[in-house]
Design a protein around this motif. Structure first.
Motif, mmCIF file in Angstrom:
data_model
loop_
_atom_site.group_PDB
_atom_site.id
_atom_site.type_symbol
_atom_site.label_atom_id
_atom_site.label_comp_id
_atom_site.label_asym_id
_atom_site.label_seq_id
_atom_site.Cartn_x
_atom_site.Cartn_y
_atom_site.Cartn_z
ATOM 1 N N ILE A 199 34.446 24.522 40.909
ATOM 2 C CA ILE A 199 33.312 24.890 41.799
ATOM 3 C C ILE A 199 33.068 26.458 41.636
ATOM 4 C CG2 ILE A 199 32.246 24.707 43.957
ATOM 5 C CD1 ILE A 199 33.310 21.897 44.168
ATOM 6 N N LEU A 200 34.494 27.145 41.998
ATOM 7 C CA LEU A 200 34.588 28.449 42.044
ATOM 8 C C LEU A 200 34.025 29.020 41.027
ATOM 9 C CD1 LEU A 200 37.680 28.795 44.338
ATOM 10 C CD2 LEU A 200 35.498 29.551 44.836
ATOM 11 N N SER A 201 34.277 28.685 39.703
ATOM 12 C CA SER A 201 33.867 29.125 38.516
ATOM 13 C C SER A 201 32.517 29.310 38.289
ATOM 14 C CB SER A 201 34.563 28.348 37.311
ATOM 15 O OG SER A 201 33.922 27.049 36.931
ATOM 16 N N ARG A 202 31.851 28.478 38.814
ATOM 17 C CA ARG A 202 30.165 28.611 38.808
ATOM 18 C C ARG A 202 29.736 29.744 39.666
ATOM 19 N NH1 ARG A 202 29.926 22.252 40.171
ATOM 20 N NH2 ARG A 202 31.034 21.313 38.472
ATOM 21 N N VAL A 203 30.526 30.185 40.704
ATOM 22 C CA VAL A 203 30.027 31.352 41.949
ATOM 23 C C VAL A 203 30.673 32.376 42.137
ATOM 24 C CG1 VAL A 203 28.828 29.141 43.019
ATOM 25 C CG2 VAL A 203 31.264 30.157 43.819
ATOM 26 N N PHE A 204 32.004 32.461 41.215
ATOM 27 C CA PHE A 204 32.906 33.531 41.576
ATOM 28 C C PHE A 204 32.774 34.485 40.088
ATOM 29 C CE2 PHE A 204 36.816 35.782 40.938
ATOM 30 C CZ PHE A 204 36.937 36.855 42.326
ATOM 31 N N ARG A 205 32.743 35.566 40.271
ATOM 32 C CA ARG A 205 32.697 36.404 38.958
ATOM 33 C C ARG A 205 33.771 37.488 39.026
ATOM 34 N NH1 ARG A 205 30.589 32.744 37.529
ATOM 35 N NH2 ARG A 205 28.378 32.410 36.608
ATOM 36 N N GLY A 206 34.848 37.475 38.316
ATOM 37 C CA GLY A 206 35.779 38.578 38.426
ATOM 38 C C GLY A 206 36.393 38.655 37.058
ATOM 39 N N SER A 207 37.561 39.026 36.940
ATOM 40 C CA SER A 207 38.079 39.368 35.850
ATOM 41 C C SER A 207 38.789 37.971 35.236
ATOM 42 C CB SER A 207 39.464 40.310 35.889
ATOM 43 O OG SER A 207 40.158 40.521 34.624
ATOM 44 N N GLY A 208 38.300 37.579 34.031
ATOM 45 C CA GLY A 208 38.595 36.214 33.548
ATOM 46 C C GLY A 208 38.107 35.051 34.197
ATOM 47 N N ASP A 209 38.624 34.038 33.507
ATOM 48 C CA ASP A 209 38.024 32.661 33.867
ATOM 49 C C ASP A 209 38.974 32.216 35.127
ATOM 50 O OD1 ASP A 209 36.972 30.044 34.132
ATOM 51 O OD2 ASP A 209 37.561 29.619 32.265
ATOM 52 N N VAL A 210 38.196 31.762 36.154
ATOM 53 C CA VAL A 210 38.792 31.356 37.255
ATOM 54 C C VAL A 210 39.670 30.055 37.232
ATOM 55 C CG1 VAL A 210 38.467 29.954 39.724
ATOM 56 C CG2 VAL A 210 36.837 31.804 39.035
ATOM 57 N N THR A 257 41.541 29.672 34.709
ATOM 58 C CA THR A 257 42.804 30.094 34.126
ATOM 59 C C THR A 257 43.609 30.651 35.304
ATOM 60 O OG1 THR A 257 42.110 31.996 33.172
ATOM 61 C CG2 THR A 257 41.948 30.073 31.776
ATOM 62 N N TYR A 258 43.138 31.057 36.274
ATOM 63 C CA TYR A 258 43.975 32.013 37.349
ATOM 64 C C TYR A 258 45.219 31.334 37.535
ATOM 65 C CZ TYR A 258 39.854 35.098 38.004
ATOM 66 O OH TYR A 258 39.071 35.913 37.966
ATOM 67 N N PRO A 259 46.392 32.112 37.649
ATOM 68 C CA PRO A 259 47.641 31.471 38.038
ATOM 69 C C PRO A 259 47.668 30.788 39.491
ATOM 70 C CG PRO A 259 47.965 33.395 36.752
ATOM 71 C CD PRO A 259 46.533 33.252 37.183
ATOM 72 N N ILE A 274 45.782 36.641 43.925
ATOM 73 C CA ILE A 274 44.611 37.169 44.302
ATOM 74 C C ILE A 274 43.737 37.941 43.461
ATOM 75 C CG2 ILE A 274 43.539 38.641 46.258
ATOM 76 C CD1 ILE A 274 46.090 38.010 47.870
ATOM 77 N N HIS A 275 42.325 37.682 43.560
ATOM 78 C CA HIS A 275 41.464 38.438 42.511
ATOM 79 C C HIS A 275 40.232 39.028 43.158
ATOM 80 C CE1 HIS A 275 43.659 36.096 39.406
ATOM 81 N NE2 HIS A 275 43.866 35.093 40.116
ATOM 82 N N TYR A 276 39.986 40.089 42.540
ATOM 83 C CA TYR A 276 38.749 40.797 43.205
ATOM 84 C C TYR A 276 37.461 40.336 42.382
ATOM 85 C CZ TYR A 276 35.191 44.517 43.457
ATOM 86 O OH TYR A 276 33.983 45.220 43.488
ATOM 87 N N GLY A 277 36.255 40.062 43.016
ATOM 88 C CA GLY A 277 35.191 39.857 42.196
ATOM 89 C C GLY A 277 33.875 39.771 43.232
ATOM 90 N N HIS A 278 33.029 39.019 42.661
ATOM 91 C CA HIS A 278 31.762 38.955 43.512
ATOM 92 C C HIS A 278 31.372 37.181 43.654
ATOM 93 C CE1 HIS A 278 31.465 42.923 41.842
ATOM 94 N NE2 HIS A 278 30.947 43.286 43.225
ATOM 95 N N ILE A 279 30.802 37.111 44.636
ATOM 96 C CA ILE A 279 30.111 35.706 44.780
ATOM 97 C C ILE A 279 28.607 36.013 44.428
ATOM 98 C CG2 ILE A 279 29.517 33.754 46.346
ATOM 99 C CD1 ILE A 279 32.424 33.707 45.736
ATOM 100 N N LEU A 336 37.413 38.883 48.011
ATOM 101 C CA LEU A 336 38.604 38.832 47.315
ATOM 102 C C LEU A 336 39.002 37.316 47.391
ATOM 103 C CD1 LEU A 336 41.058 41.236 49.033
ATOM 104 C CD2 LEU A 336 40.414 41.186 46.669
ATOM 105 N N LEU A 337 39.507 36.559 46.209
ATOM 106 C CA LEU A 337 39.723 35.120 45.996
ATOM 107 C C LEU A 337 41.299 34.988 45.951
ATOM 108 C CD1 LEU A 337 38.525 32.337 45.641
ATOM 109 C CD2 LEU A 337 38.641 32.900 43.006
ATOM 110 N N SER A 338 41.827 33.950 46.845
ATOM 111 C CA SER A 338 43.217 33.688 46.676
ATOM 112 C C SER A 338 43.273 32.070 46.175
ATOM 113 C CB SER A 338 43.785 33.742 48.348
ATOM 114 O OG SER A 338 43.787 34.802 48.688
#
Length: 467
Positions: free
Chosen positions: A30-41, A43-45, A49-54, A65-67
């Motif tokens: 679900i987050l992969s559809r609404v969050f845009r940051g560095s890389g693909d959600v 695959t996040y380990p 914590i990742h910086y991006g935009h909703i 910030l997405l944890s």
């Protein structure tokens, strides 16, 4: 298996930041559809914590910030995440709406913690400790909640259940060889000794509920005495506020007035009462009756005097406070001579703590507060260090009414076990009562028990949404 993914605001609205919590098998999708940051959600380990935009399509809702937490190493034991947004109500509502549109549903009160329990991340006693930790308003209640959250209650009950299981297995082993009437695997005197020790421990745990309730709700302290001895003035001084009306007219206070303050990490609920005297005024007499009721419910009674009390007054106060912590307060030392303020000759009062004060001037209020704190620690069997209540790792204080009821039931069933052992009751009947005790203790933690939805709802609906 839980298949839905839930979301909720996990912080109180109105702050500079707001955190939205998500948990469930579809969290990262679900987050992969609404969050845009560095890389693909996807695959996040874990634990990153990742910086991006909703984003809602081309519209940027917020810079966040997405944890990311992956099962089973998360609060709920599921894949989950937390979005740290700006605290705008508009932004938070729009982000939650967007998550729901993409497959989340709104979490019910306590549902995150309920999932943590269902996924084996904590037992029921620890789950209830989460709610207590959130609600803790002083040092003492915080310590109690942390002790339970660390699993001290669970460990203690597990130890008791192991002892009970040993008793049960020995008795039931005898049943397998029931055709050998003279065969006895369990020494009855040893069983009786062990069962007595377990029962004493269960009784101690049950009694701690009264202490837990007092610490959670505030220890009731009644201010009692005759009219115009300075009860209302003292209440205002303790509360640092003009809470009660002060007047030289006798009988001004006709009802109880109460408020709470924190002293050295313990919350106290002070109750100002109507002055005790003979009166023909019907309304004032109602107030005096409420004074007696307040004294009966108090753990600590402050008996305020401005002259030597009569023999009758002493007798009445000692009788009403025989199971209370009584502190004598000799008020008005600013206008009375030292001999007048200190004049208490009755030997029945020599061992009762006494403090000389001037409520009007604020003299020795700090000494009175210390006496109240020490009385509370003594009444609740709490140790104190540097004027702060201290709970050791071994101190277990029950705060949940549900846990208390299970302990009472365990005590009653174990009492039947003791009676059965003492009277030589057959092993199969004693064993049945032992199984009931085991069930009672299992109800507290929820381990080894199939709990109905009704039981779980009663526990978790009292939580706030987002926890």
């Amino acid at each position: 298996m839980i298949e839905t993914t839930i979301c909720a605001l996990a912080t109180a609205p109105g702050g500079a930041l707001g955190i939205i919590r998500i948990s469930g098998p579809q969290s990262l999708e679900i987050l992969s559809r609404v969050f845009r940051g560095s890389g693909d959600v996807l695959t996040y380990p874990a634990s990153t914590i990742h910086y991006g935009h909703i984003r809602n399509g081309d519209e940027i809702l917020d810079e966040v910030l997405l944890s990311v937490f992956r099962a089973p190493h998360s609060y709920t034991g599921e894949d989950s995440a937390e979005i740290s947004c700006h605290g705008s109500r508009y932004i938070l509502n729009k982000v939650i709406e967007l998550l729901i549109q993409n497959g989340c549903r709104m979490a019910q009160p306590g549902e995150f913690t309920q999932r943590a329990f269902l996924n084996g991340k904590m037992d029921l006693s620890q789950a209830e400790a989460v709610a207590d930790l959130i609600a803790s308003g002083n040092k003492a209640t915080h310590q109690i909640a942390m002790t339970q959250l660390r699993g001290n209650v669970s460990s203690e009950l597990s130890r008791l259940r192991k002892q009970l299981l040993k008793l049960t297995s020995l008795l039931e082993l005898e049943l397998d060889f029931s055709d050998h009437e003279d065969l006895e695997f369990a020494d009855r005197s040893e069983l009786l000794n062990i069962a007595n020790k377990i029962n004493n421990r269960i009784t101690t745990l049950a009694r701690s509920f009264e202490t837990g309730q007092a610490l959670k709700n505030g220890i009731p302290v009644a201010l009692a005495g005759k009219t115009n001895v300075g009860k209302s003035t003292l209440l205002n001084k303790l509360l640092r506020d003009d809470r009660a009306i002060v007047s030289p007219v006798h009988g001004t206070t006709r009802d109880t007035v109460e408020d709470t303050i924190d002293l050295n990490g313990i919350t106290f609920r002070f109750i100002d009462t109507a002055g005790i005297r003979q009166t023909t005024d019907e309304v004032e007499q109602i107030g005096i009756n409420r004074t007696y009721a307040a004294i009966s419910k108090a753990r600590i009674v402050l008996w305020i005097i401005d002259a030597e009390p009569t023999t009758e007054d002493i007798q009445e106060m000692l009788e009403r406070c025989k199971d209370k912590s009584l502190i004598i307060i000799r008020n008005k030392i600013d206008i009375l001579s030292t001999s007048e303020a200190s004049s208490i000759s009755d030997p029945r009062l020599k061992d009762i703590p006494a403090v000389e004060i001037s409520a009007k001037q604020g003299t020795n209020i700090d000494k009175l507060e210390q006496a109240i704190f020490e009385a509370a620690c003594s009444a609740l069997s709490l140790a104190s260090s540097k004027n702060i209540p201290e709970l050791s790792e071994q101190d277990i204080i029950v705060t949940s009414a549900r846990q208390y009821q299970s302990l009472i039931s365990a005590h009653e069933n174990l009492s039947r076990v003791l009676s059965g052992l003492e009277s030589g009751l057959s092993g199969d009947l004693v064993s049945e009562d032992l199984r009931l005790v085991l069930d009672d203790l299992a109800n507290i933690t929820g381990q080894g028990r199939i709990l109905t939805n009704e039981v779980l709802e009663n526990i978790f609906t009292h939580f706030c949404v987002g926890k």
